[in-house]
Design a protein around this motif. Structure first.
Motif, PDB file in Angstrom:
ATOM      1  N   TYR A 149       0.831  -1.197   0.000  1.00 18.88           N
ATOM      2  CA  TYR A 149       0.000   0.000   0.000  1.00 18.88           C
ATOM      3  C   TYR A 149       0.865   1.246   0.000  1.00 18.88           C
ATOM      4  O   TYR A 149       2.054   1.191   0.310  1.00 18.88           O
ATOM      5  CB  TYR A 149      -0.926   0.012   1.222  1.00 18.88           C
ATOM      6  CG  TYR A 149      -0.181   0.156   2.545  1.00 18.88           C
ATOM      7  CD1 TYR A 149      -0.053   1.405   3.163  1.00 18.88           C
ATOM      8  CD2 TYR A 149       0.405  -0.944   3.160  1.00 18.88           C
ATOM      9  CE1 TYR A 149       0.634   1.540   4.351  1.00 18.88           C
ATOM     10  CE2 TYR A 149       1.082  -0.815   4.350  1.00 18.88           C
ATOM     11  CZ  TYR A 149       1.207   0.428   4.946  1.00 18.88           C
ATOM     12  OH  TYR A 149       1.898   0.563   6.125  1.00 18.88           O
ATOM     13  N   THR A 150       0.261   2.383  -0.347  1.00 21.15           N
ATOM     14  CA  THR A 150       0.954   3.667  -0.307  1.00 21.15           C
ATOM     15  C   THR A 150       0.590   4.362   0.988  1.00 21.15           C
ATOM     16  O   THR A 150      -0.585   4.571   1.284  1.00 21.15           O
ATOM     17  CB  THR A 150       0.547   4.549  -1.506  1.00 21.15           C
ATOM     18  OG1 THR A 150       0.795   3.825  -2.710  1.00 21.15           O
ATOM     19  CG2 THR A 150       1.340   5.835  -1.514  1.00 21.15           C
ATOM     20  N   SER A 151       1.604   4.706   1.772  1.00 20.76           N
ATOM     21  CA  SER A 151       1.355   5.374   3.054  1.00 20.76           C
ATOM     22  C   SER A 151       1.028   6.844   2.822  1.00 20.76           C
ATOM     23  O   SER A 151       1.126   7.357   1.702  1.00 20.76           O
ATOM     24  CB  SER A 151       2.579   5.240   3.960  1.00 20.76           C
ATOM     25  OG  SER A 151       3.654   5.973   3.428  1.00 20.76           O
ATOM     26  N   LYS A 152       0.658   7.524   3.876  1.00 23.06           N
ATOM     27  CA  LYS A 152       0.318   8.947   3.775  1.00 23.06           C
ATOM     28  C   LYS A 152       1.514   9.780   3.340  1.00 23.06           C
ATOM     29  O   LYS A 152       1.358  10.820   2.722  1.00 23.06           O
ATOM     30  CB  LYS A 152      -0.219   9.452   5.109  1.00 23.06           C
ATOM     31  CG  LYS A 152      -1.567   8.877   5.448  1.00 23.06           C
ATOM     32  CD  LYS A 152      -2.077   9.383   6.774  1.00 23.06           C
ATOM     33  CE  LYS A 152      -3.411   8.720   7.095  1.00 23.06           C
ATOM     34  NZ  LYS A 152      -3.922   9.122   8.397  1.00 23.06           N
ATOM     35  N   SER A 153       2.717   9.304   3.668  1.00 24.59           N
ATOM     36  CA  SER A 153       3.929  10.035   3.268  1.00 24.59           C
ATOM     37  C   SER A 153       4.290   9.796   1.804  1.00 24.59           C
ATOM     38  O   SER A 153       5.195  10.440   1.279  1.00 24.59           O
ATOM     39  CB  SER A 153       5.107   9.615   4.160  1.00 24.59           C
ATOM     40  OG  SER A 153       5.421   8.255   3.944  1.00 24.59           O
ATOM     41  N   GLY A 154       3.603   8.866   1.141  1.00 28.02           N
ATOM     42  CA  GLY A 154       3.862   8.586  -0.268  1.00 28.02           C
ATOM     43  C   GLY A 154       4.783   7.398  -0.496  1.00 28.02           C
ATOM     44  O   GLY A 154       5.039   7.023  -1.632  1.00 28.02           O
ATOM     45  N   THR A 155       5.282   6.800   0.574  1.00 30.95           N
ATOM     46  CA  THR A 155       6.161   5.640   0.468  1.00 30.95           C
ATOM     47  C   THR A 155       5.319   4.381   0.338  1.00 30.95           C
ATOM     48  O   THR A 155       4.317   4.221   1.022  1.00 30.95           O
ATOM     49  CB  THR A 155       7.046   5.528   1.731  1.00 30.95           C
ATOM     50  OG1 THR A 155       7.725   6.753   1.926  1.00 30.95           O
ATOM     51  CG2 THR A 155       8.051   4.410   1.583  1.00 30.95           C
ATOM     52  N   VAL A 156       5.743   3.489  -0.533  1.00 27.41           N
ATOM     53  CA  VAL A 156       5.039   2.218  -0.689  1.00 27.41           C
ATOM     54  C   VAL A 156       5.568   1.254   0.361  1.00 27.41           C
ATOM     55  O   VAL A 156       6.770   1.010   0.455  1.00 27.41           O
ATOM     56  CB  VAL A 156       5.226   1.636  -2.106  1.00 27.41           C
ATOM     57  CG1 VAL A 156       4.582   0.271  -2.208  1.00 27.41           C
ATOM     58  CG2 VAL A 156       4.635   2.578  -3.135  1.00 27.41           C
ATOM     59  N   LYS A 157       4.653   0.747   1.171  1.00 23.96           N
ATOM     60  CA  LYS A 157       5.007  -0.136   2.274  1.00 23.96           C
ATOM     61  C   LYS A 157       4.244  -1.449   2.150  1.00 23.96           C
ATOM     62  O   LYS A 157       3.345  -1.573   1.337  1.00 23.96           O
ATOM     63  CB  LYS A 157       4.676   0.518   3.617  1.00 23.96           C
ATOM     64  CG  LYS A 157       5.450   1.787   3.881  1.00 23.96           C
ATOM     65  CD  LYS A 157       5.130   2.348   5.235  1.00 23.96           C
ATOM     66  CE  LYS A 157       5.998   3.568   5.504  1.00 23.96           C
ATOM     67  NZ  LYS A 157       5.903   3.983   6.892  1.00 23.96           N
ATOM     68  N   GLY A 158       4.612  -2.393   2.984  1.00 22.41           N
ATOM     69  CA  GLY A 158       3.930  -3.671   2.996  1.00 22.41           C
ATOM     70  C   GLY A 158       3.467  -4.016   4.396  1.00 22.41           C
ATOM     71  O   GLY A 158       4.005  -3.508   5.386  1.00 22.41           O
ATOM     72  N   LYS A 159       2.462  -4.879   4.472  1.00 24.41           N
ATOM     73  CA  LYS A 159       1.978  -5.348   5.768  1.00 24.41           C
ATOM     74  C   LYS A 159       1.257  -6.667   5.567  1.00 24.41           C
ATOM     75  O   LYS A 159       0.850  -7.016   4.451  1.00 24.41           O
ATOM     76  CB  LYS A 159       1.040  -4.331   6.417  1.00 24.41           C
ATOM     77  CG  LYS A 159      -0.266  -4.129   5.675  1.00 24.41           C
ATOM     78  CD  LYS A 159      -1.158  -3.135   6.378  1.00 24.41           C
ATOM     79  CE  LYS A 159      -2.464  -2.959   5.609  1.00 24.41           C
ATOM     80  NZ  LYS A 159      -3.367  -2.046   6.283  1.00 24.41           N
TER      81      LYS A 159
END
Length: 157
Positions: free
Chosen positions: A62-72
């Motif tokens: 997903y794309t976080s609020k900061s614009g970085t693509v993260k995983g979970k």
């Protein structure tokens, strides 16, 4: 003839792109897994890595609020496997080592792919140690070594 009424109830639903939460996450991971021209031989492997992430039912990019693509890992995975120490260790180690924090880094995606493969093997009941263990660890090497020694002895004559 019986006609069933059609409901005009429209439910607003979040659009899902496989296991990617949004199109940006999918495009960033796809861009990261595009081999540079001098490493085109790696593209097939990168495509497999992408498919591993895209088809995994427990992992979400997903794309976080900061614009970085993260995983979970999804909440259902955590709930249903909270008593399995090994699975939770594998999932938590990916998080603690920072691999889930930025999916625009190739090394992070490689570690996530390896972790997802191991987690899915455990969920499928495959003993990971047996999977990587050779059936005959010394026999294979002994035969190769004998052939090498014969070649060396022939050259020495």
């Amino acid at each position: 003839m019986r006609v069933s009424p059609v409901s005009n109830y429209v439910q607003t639903k979040k659009v899902s792109f496989g296991r990617f939460d949004d199109e940006n996450a999918k495009s960033v991971v796809k861009k990261t897994l595009t081999a540079p021209p001098d490493e085109k031989y790696m593209q097939r492997a990168y495509n497999d890595w992408f498919k591993t992430i895209d088809s995994d039912k427990n992992f979400i990019a997903y794309t976080s609020k900061s614009g970085t693509v993260k995983g979970k890992f999804d909440d259902e995975f955590a709930k249903s496997n909270k008593d399995d120490d090994y699975l939770m260790y594998l999932a938590d180690s990916l998080k603690e080592e920072g691999h889930l924090d930025d999916l625009s880094v190739l090394r992070n995606i490689e570690n996530i792919k390896d972790g997802l493969n191991t987690i899915n093997d455990v969920l499928d009941g495959i003993n990971v140690a047996d999977k990587h263990r050779s059936k005959d660890p010394y026999g294979d090497e002994t035969e190769k070594r004998a052939i090498q020694e014969d070649r060396i002895n022939y050259l020495a004559d």
